[in-house]
Design an enzyme around this catalytic site. Structure first.
Site, PDB file in Angstrom:
ATOM      1  N   ASP A 391       0.989  -0.891   0.139  1.00 26.40           N
ATOM      2  CA  ASP A 391       0.019   0.125  -0.083  1.00 26.40           C
ATOM      3  C   ASP A 391       0.938   1.152   0.019  1.00 26.40           C
ATOM      4  O   ASP A 391       2.034   1.176   0.396  1.00 26.40           O
ATOM      5  CB  ASP A 391      -0.890  -0.272   1.304  1.00 26.40           C
ATOM      6  CG  ASP A 391      -1.741   1.271   1.440  1.00 26.40           C
ATOM      7  OD1 ASP A 391      -2.292   1.587   0.394  1.00 26.40           O
ATOM      8  OD2 ASP A 391      -2.010   1.676   2.578  1.00 26.40           O
ATOM      9  N   THR A 393      -0.175   4.930   1.045  1.00 30.02           N
ATOM     10  CA  THR A 393      -0.403   5.782   2.245  1.00 30.02           C
ATOM     11  C   THR A 393      -0.141   5.291   3.634  1.00 30.02           C
ATOM     12  O   THR A 393      -0.840   4.400   3.903  1.00 30.02           O
ATOM     13  CB  THR A 393      -1.862   6.655   2.170  1.00 30.02           C
ATOM     14  OG1 THR A 393      -1.785   6.839   0.939  1.00 30.02           O
ATOM     15  CG2 THR A 393      -1.866   7.748   2.832  1.00 30.02           C
ATOM     16  N   GLU A 501      -4.180  20.169   0.859  1.00 24.74           N
ATOM     17  CA  GLU A 501      -4.569  21.574   1.077  1.00 24.74           C
ATOM     18  C   GLU A 501      -4.497  22.236   2.623  1.00 24.74           C
ATOM     19  O   GLU A 501      -4.038  23.363   2.664  1.00 24.74           O
ATOM     20  CB  GLU A 501      -6.243  21.351   1.146  1.00 24.74           C
ATOM     21  CG  GLU A 501      -6.691  21.025  -0.297  1.00 24.74           C
ATOM     22  CD  GLU A 501      -7.972  21.957  -0.739  1.00 24.74           C
ATOM     23  OE1 GLU A 501      -8.991  21.565   0.133  1.00 24.74           O
ATOM     24  OE2 GLU A 501      -8.176  22.696  -1.579  1.00 24.74           O
ATOM     25  N   PHE A 543     -12.873  19.856  -6.412  1.00 20.38           N
ATOM     26  CA  PHE A 543     -11.889  19.042  -7.039  1.00 20.38           C
ATOM     27  C   PHE A 543     -12.679  17.750  -7.139  1.00 20.38           C
ATOM     28  O   PHE A 543     -13.196  17.319  -6.491  1.00 20.38           O
ATOM     29  CB  PHE A 543     -10.544  19.120  -6.285  1.00 20.38           C
ATOM     30  CG  PHE A 543      -9.455  17.822  -6.632  1.00 20.38           C
ATOM     31  CD1 PHE A 543      -8.532  18.632  -7.454  1.00 20.38           C
ATOM     32  CD2 PHE A 543      -9.741  16.598  -6.736  1.00 20.38           C
ATOM     33  CE1 PHE A 543      -7.714  17.538  -8.368  1.00 20.38           C
ATOM     34  CE2 PHE A 543      -8.757  15.939  -7.307  1.00 20.38           C
ATOM     35  CZ  PHE A 543      -7.958  16.433  -8.038  1.00 20.38           C
ATOM     36  N   GLY A 677      -5.266   3.282  -3.133  1.00 23.40           N
ATOM     37  CA  GLY A 677      -6.389   3.843  -3.423  1.00 23.40           C
ATOM     38  C   GLY A 677      -6.177   5.228  -3.886  1.00 23.40           C
ATOM     39  O   GLY A 677      -7.439   6.180  -4.364  1.00 23.40           O
ATOM     40  N   ARG A 758      -6.082   4.285  -7.509  1.00 19.12           N
ATOM     41  CA  ARG A 758      -7.672   4.235  -7.547  1.00 19.12           C
ATOM     42  C   ARG A 758      -8.225   2.718  -7.394  1.00 19.12           C
ATOM     43  O   ARG A 758      -9.003   2.322  -8.075  1.00 19.12           O
ATOM     44  CB  ARG A 758      -8.178   4.890  -8.649  1.00 19.12           C
ATOM     45  CG  ARG A 758      -7.831   6.202  -8.932  1.00 19.12           C
ATOM     46  CD  ARG A 758      -7.969   7.409  -7.864  1.00 19.12           C
ATOM     47  NE  ARG A 758      -9.259   7.484  -7.712  1.00 19.12           N
ATOM     48  CZ  ARG A 758      -9.636   8.411  -6.594  1.00 19.12           C
ATOM     49  NH1 ARG A 758      -8.770   9.062  -6.180  1.00 19.12           N
ATOM     50  NH2 ARG A 758     -10.934   8.831  -6.539  1.00 19.12           N
ATOM     51  N   ASP A 784      -1.502  -1.071   5.997  1.00 17.91           N
ATOM     52  CA  ASP A 784      -1.862  -0.797   7.194  1.00 17.91           C
ATOM     53  C   ASP A 784      -3.098  -0.220   7.346  1.00 17.91           C
ATOM     54  O   ASP A 784      -3.455   0.135   8.655  1.00 17.91           O
ATOM     55  CB  ASP A 784      -0.699   0.671   7.480  1.00 17.91           C
ATOM     56  CG  ASP A 784      -1.296   1.784   6.738  1.00 17.91           C
ATOM     57  OD1 ASP A 784      -1.320   2.958   7.290  1.00 17.91           O
ATOM     58  OD2 ASP A 784      -1.570   1.901   5.677  1.00 17.91           O
ATOM     59  N   ASN A 787      -8.422  -1.274   4.308  1.00 19.81           N
ATOM     60  CA  ASN A 787      -8.868  -1.388   3.093  1.00 19.81           C
ATOM     61  C   ASN A 787      -7.858  -2.226   2.419  1.00 19.81           C
ATOM     62  O   ASN A 787      -7.742  -2.792   1.201  1.00 19.81           O
ATOM     63  CB  ASN A 787      -8.736  -0.279   2.339  1.00 19.81           C
ATOM     64  CG  ASN A 787      -7.487   0.640   2.219  1.00 19.81           C
ATOM     65  OD1 ASN A 787      -6.825   0.980   3.140  1.00 19.81           O
ATOM     66  ND2 ASN A 787      -6.902   0.947   1.144  1.00 19.81           N
ATOM     67  N   ASP A 788      -6.687  -2.553   3.307  1.00 18.19           N
ATOM     68  CA  ASP A 788      -5.582  -3.557   2.729  1.00 18.19           C
ATOM     69  C   ASP A 788      -5.848  -4.942   3.166  1.00 18.19           C
ATOM     70  O   ASP A 788      -4.981  -5.948   2.765  1.00 18.19           O
ATOM     71  CB  ASP A 788      -4.317  -3.053   3.290  1.00 18.19           C
ATOM     72  CG  ASP A 788      -3.835  -1.655   2.739  1.00 18.19           C
ATOM     73  OD1 ASP A 788      -4.298  -1.505   1.397  1.00 18.19           O
ATOM     74  OD2 ASP A 788      -3.390  -0.976   3.630  1.00 18.19           O
TER      75      ASP A 788
END
Length: 1046
Positions: A391, A393, A501, A543, A677, A758, A784, A787-788
């Site tokens: 992964d 992030t 941001e 965005f 993702g 994605r 981590d 989603n993994d």
């Protein structure tokens, strides 16, 4: 969204696979699991349900109370190896087949099963405890009697649940109310989809307008929702209030949902529960845990089948040499039992105990603190990984953004020159307050002024063009209301849907222009002098993944000027800004440094221009057909000939030592794939920054394809590239796998590195599964976030990183580490050692058993092929336990090189990928050694004994024990003090036990000189040639590791 449709069949297949998991699954199937239907959920009335819903429990266990023992026994006896020993032990109940005492067969088998059952029980209890912790979390529920506390597991469909800030959402809910003034809340979804941007969620307008939360129970209202499905990015439903006049109907979309496993980032929210238990989106995106069986265990299982073949052949030969006389079929069975030592039952015990030792060593390693082994059955897998899927992030990056660069075309400001930016901002605001200073400026001040105004325009654009909201919290000294009134710096935190941001707004604060307030229609900035600048937000264009840009139109309250600011990716902004000669080059330079680049531009609008735009924009938003297309066309009419202000460069900080770790893995022959993702640009940027893609490698960005024809053309274009890293999005990947699965995987496996962006959680698992099927190589998945989990469970070896995204991945993984850099040592040192040690141990245990079986074969053939055992009762059990167990097992402490050398030369790991430590070649060598030594010992004893048969037993058994101890010494590469203790202890045990073995061995004969010289000669003849061969091999054909140690 269509990107998840092809994955539906995959998910259903997984469910089918899990049928056998437990009996309770069958009764769940009876309770309506077969076909989920849409539902009507009445607010606060769980009893008004139209169908049965599953309980809201998280369950990661492989077994339940009733299926544990049958499940563990089934998993043990499905191995040919263990089933063989069970049949062997059972055969001893038949009188014609009995060869000795029952305990010689049942005690070893019972010990093997006891070790396995205890180990599985410990892991299941740990799993149960972790699940119980999650299921016991306390939440507040709104009822007619007021607010009551409920456990997460007691939550039902239709309950009204209150979730506080920083609390996990316990079930899939519709968002009804928030305590935030702006009427919205932010969600952290990193556990669900891997994206770290906070998501903005909006409550149902009708329920948000109610005076208090308790009024939700006073109204007659319900939610109609679609059937539970796997898609985390879409939702279709309606909200209806019946008791108002006229009835209120609102459409519900993904913006009104709070999915389970997300975390509330702002305010306190109230939601109505829609889905629970196995119908949760997060659970449907997670595959069922499966028992992982290591490749090494499968190879050993294969060798035992070969040994069984040898056992049958030897037994048949023995009976054939008797010319199949008498009840020959009984003789075959007796010989099968007699030579049963060919397949060593102690092999399974030794290997299982070895795994426990390796796991203990990993946990105790001070160089990788905090590492936890959750699955102790597969440490050898770590030594043979060919593909690492990681992964991004939180695994490769720290998920902390740092502003690194401001580029104005002619001048660039880095971290070391930010004070110049600060002085420019300061000079602009002090000059504007002090007009006399502008009289009679010199040339130098004119140049400085133009530079200052350019810097100021750029900083102001960055401070205004975003979606960030400053929030004030009490800090113990100042309360919230006062902090908000005085814009107290120490109480302010920024909330946004993207960490990029926040980094930009924090940077503008550091150079003097601070965002201090914001609501739906206005924004306040504070200058270095403390003056507040007010801006009205006229329009905001958020965005999107398609547009790759965001825009905002603001009116400066002090001057009335209307300005359109925009920022976005260089690929789209290049066609929007006025012609310039530096944008493309500088964007490329900053991207090569691993920075995430944004292009900032502006356009001044007159009042008439804006009014004209607004009228067209409102008209477009009201249209029913092609609304998004018409809106985009109106906005694009503004996006022309914009003034380029600056480029910003933000860096997502990499975790410590990610680059050297990836380089180590690459040198070890491991191909690294990054599955994330996140957005394509961000993923590509991180891949370059982490040196996943080396500086010399080209990157092929796979074009977005939507049909078979486009996929075919793009694959052909990619086929022409060589030594090129691939970057592909989840949507394109899905199309390729649908039509050209084999061709795509073949090309991708040739790439030095692959980046998939994605990616949905199920897609990550699908990629791992395809890699395993197509290449047959071992895969390791590292992640981590929640989603993994699917990817981690699908891989041959799952590694979870305990990070900011919680512990979900680390709890589901086989191994849990605290930092990505620890992976290098886990594979290069522990993985390599575990595999090499287990290979040596298994072959030595086989050698030990083959030796005694060879002696039995020689003995039987000399004595007219009689099916009589050479060694009786305790001798046969003692041989594989107290006499040789400790020295043989001490091989788990052996190592060929020091851990520092293994880390320094990762190429040593590459040698293991070919599977040489345990192969048919090494197995055959050990078989030949066993036959040679067994024959020498037995024929030596038969030649040298003088009168009594008891002397044969004494000479041969003593020689056998000494040969085994010397062979262990020959095999060891690095001596450990425990190995010496084990050798001496075993020898002492044998000598001491001779006193009690008078029924098998003549004690008086042992004390004679004749016995000693005979044993010495036999032992030397059996071992000395092997020592000579080992010396010659090390001298003339040394293995790669010996060159490093010498």
């Amino acid at each position: 969204m269509t990107d998840n449709i092809p994955l539906q069949p995959v998910r259903q297949k997984k469910r089918m696979d899990s049928k056998h998991r437990s009996g309770c699954c069958e009764c769940m199937r009876c309770c309506g699991r077969r076909d989920p239907r849409p539902r009507t959920v009445w607010l606060g009335h769980p009893e008004k349900r139209d169908q049965r819903y599953p309980r809201n429990v998280i369950n990661n266990q492989k077994y339940n109370f009733f299926t544990f023992l049958p499940g563990v026994l089934f998993n043990q006896f499905k191995y040919f190896f263990n089933l063989y020993f069970l049949l062997l032990a059972c055969s001893q109940f038949v009188p014609e087949m009995r060869l000795g005492a029952l305990y010689t067969y049942w005690v070893p088998l019972g010990f093997v099963l006891a070790v396995t059952i205890i180990r599985e029980a410990v892991e299941e209890i740990r799993c149960y405890t972790r699940d119980k912790e999650v299921n016991s979390q306390i939440y507040s529920k709104l009822t007619a009697r007021g607010t009551v506390k409920v456990k997460s597991s007691s939550i039902q469909v239709g309950d009204l649940i209150i979730v506080e800030k920083n609390q996990r959402v316990p079930a899939d809910m519709i968002f009804l109310r928030t305590s935030e003034k702006n009427g919205s809340c932010f969600l952290r979804t990193d556990q669900l989809d891997g994206e770290t941007d906070w998501k903005l969620r909006l409550p149902v307008a009708c329920t948000q307008r109610l005076p208090t939360a308790s009024d939700l129970l006073q109204i007659r209202s319900y939610v109609y929702a679609e059937e539970p499905n796997i898609d985390i990015h879409n939702f279709v439903g309606t909200f209806t209030r019946e008791d108002s006049d006229p009835p209120v109907n609102e459409s519900l979309s993904i913006e009104n949902t709070l999915w389970a496993s997300t975390v509330i980032a702002s305010g306190t929210v109230v939601g109505v529960v829609l889905y629970t238990g196995r119908e949760l989106r997060s659970v449907m995106n997670t595959s069922n845990p499966r028992s992982k069986i290591g490749l090494f265990d499968l190879e050993v299982n294969c060798l035992t089948k070969i040994l069984f073949g040898a056992l049958v052949v030897v037994s048949l030969v023995m009976v054939a040499l008797q010319h199949f006389a008498g009840r020959w079929y009984l003789q075959i069975i007796r010989f099968l039992l007699l030579f049963s030592n060919i397949i060593p039952i102690s092999l399974r015990v030794n290997l299982d105990m070895g795994k426990i030792v390796y796991s203990w060593m990993i946990r105790r390693d001070s160089k990788i603190p905090g590492t936890v082994v959750r699955s102790s059955t597969i440490p050898e897998q770590l030594g043979r990984i060919s593909y690492l899927l990681t992964d991004k992030t939180g695994t490769l990056t720290q998920n902390e953004m740092v502003f690194k660069r401001l580029h104005l075309g002619t001048v660039a400001y880095g971290l070391d020159s930010m004070d110049e930016v600060q002085s420019h901002i300061f000079s602009i605001y002090t000059q504007s307050q002090d007009p006399p200073a502008l009289k009679g400026p010199t040339l130098a001040t004119k140049v400085r002024k133009t530079m200052s105004s350019r810097v100021h325009e750029a900083v102001k654009a960055i401070a205004l063009c975003h979606n960030v909201t400053p929030v004030y919290e009490s800090n113990g000294v100042t309360d919230q209301a006062e902090a908000e009134r005085h814009y107290e710096d120490s109480c302010r935190v920024y909330q946004a849907s993207s960490p990029d941001e926040v980094a930009l707004v924090q940077w503008t604060e550091s150079v003097g222009l601070t965002l201090v307030g914001r609501d739906q229609s206005s924004m306040q900035l504070r200058t270095p002098g403390g003056q507040i600048l007010n801006f009205t937000i006229l329009q905001i264009f958020p965005f999107t993944y398609e547009s790759k840009r965001m825009g905002i139109i603001v009116r400066d309250e002090s001057t009335g000027e209307i300005t359109f600011y925009m920022k976005g990716a260089d690929v789209v902004m290049a066609g929007i800004v006025q012609y310039n000669d530096w944008l493309e080059e500088e964007c490329g330079n900053m991207a090569r440094e691993g920075l995430r680049v944004l292009v900032v531009a502006k356009k001044s609008l007159t009042e008439e221009q804006y009014q004209d735009f607004e009228a067209r924009y409102v008209q477009a938003k009201l249209s029913v057909h092609d609304r998004s297309l018409k809106v985009a066309t109106v906005i694009e009419s503004l996006e022309m000939e914009m003034e380029l202000l600056c480029l910003t460069g933000v860096e997502d900080q990499l975790q410590a030592d990610v680059r050297p770790t990836l380089e180590t893995l690459r040198n070890a022959g491991i191909k690294v794939w990054m599955l994330t993702g996140d957005k394509l640009e961000t993923a590509t940027c991180t891949a370059k920054n982490a040196h996943l893609v080396t500086r010399t490698q080209d990157i092929h960005i796979f074009r977005l394809v939507t049909n078979r024809g486009e996929a075919h053309l793009e694959l052909n274009a990619f086929r022409r590239k060589h030594d090129c890293a691939l970057v592909i999005s989840g949507d394109s990947l899905e199309v390729c796998l649908k039509y050209y699965e084999y061709e795509f995987m073949e090309l991708a496996c040739q790439c030095p590195a692959v980046v998939c962006c994605r990616c949905a959680p199920t897609q990550k698992a699908q990629i791992v599964r395809l890699l395993k099927e197509r290449t047959g190589k071992l895969t390791c998945a590292v992640g981590d976030g929640g989603n993994d989990v699917s990817m981690i469970q699908e891989a041959d070896c799952g590694v979870g990183v305990e990070g900011k995204e919680g512990k979900q991945a680390s709890l589901a993984a086989d191994f849990s580490i605290t930092q990505f850099k620890h992976l290098g040592r886990l594979l290069m040192v522990h993985g390599r050692n575990s595999y090499k040690r287990s290979a040596a141990l298994s072959q030595f245990v086989i050698h030990r058993s083959l030796c005694i079986s060879t002696m039995q074969a020689v003995f039987s053939s000399v004595f007219y092929f009689a099916s009589v055992p050479l060694y009786q009762g305790f001798l046969i059990i003692g041989y594989s336990t107290i006499y040789t167990m400790f020295p043989v097992f001490s091989l788990v402490l052996d190592k060929d090189v020091k851990s520092e050398v293994a880390m320094l030369y990762p190429e040593l790991y590459k040698d293991l990928l070919k599977g040489r430590p345990l192969s048919y070649k090494t197995f055959l060598i050990w078989v030949l050694i066993s036959i040679y030594q067994g024959s020498i010992i037995m024929y030596g004893a038969l030649l040298l004994f003088e009168s009594e048969f008891v002397h044969i037993v004494a000479i041969s058994f003593t020689s056998l024990i000494l040969t085994e101890l010397l062979m262990v010494a020959l095999t060891i590469q690095t001596w450990h003090w425990l190995m010496i203790v084990a050798e001496l202890l075993s020898l002492s045990c044998y000598i001491a036990s001779l006193v009690f073995l008078h029924e098998f061995i003549d004690v008086y004969f042992i004390a004679t000189l004749s016995f000693l010289w005979k044993v010495t000669v036999i032992t030397l003849v059996s071992c000395l040639p092997l020592y000579v061969l080992k010396y010659l091999r090390r001298r003339f054909s040394p293995p790669s590791y010996s060159k490093l140690t010498s």
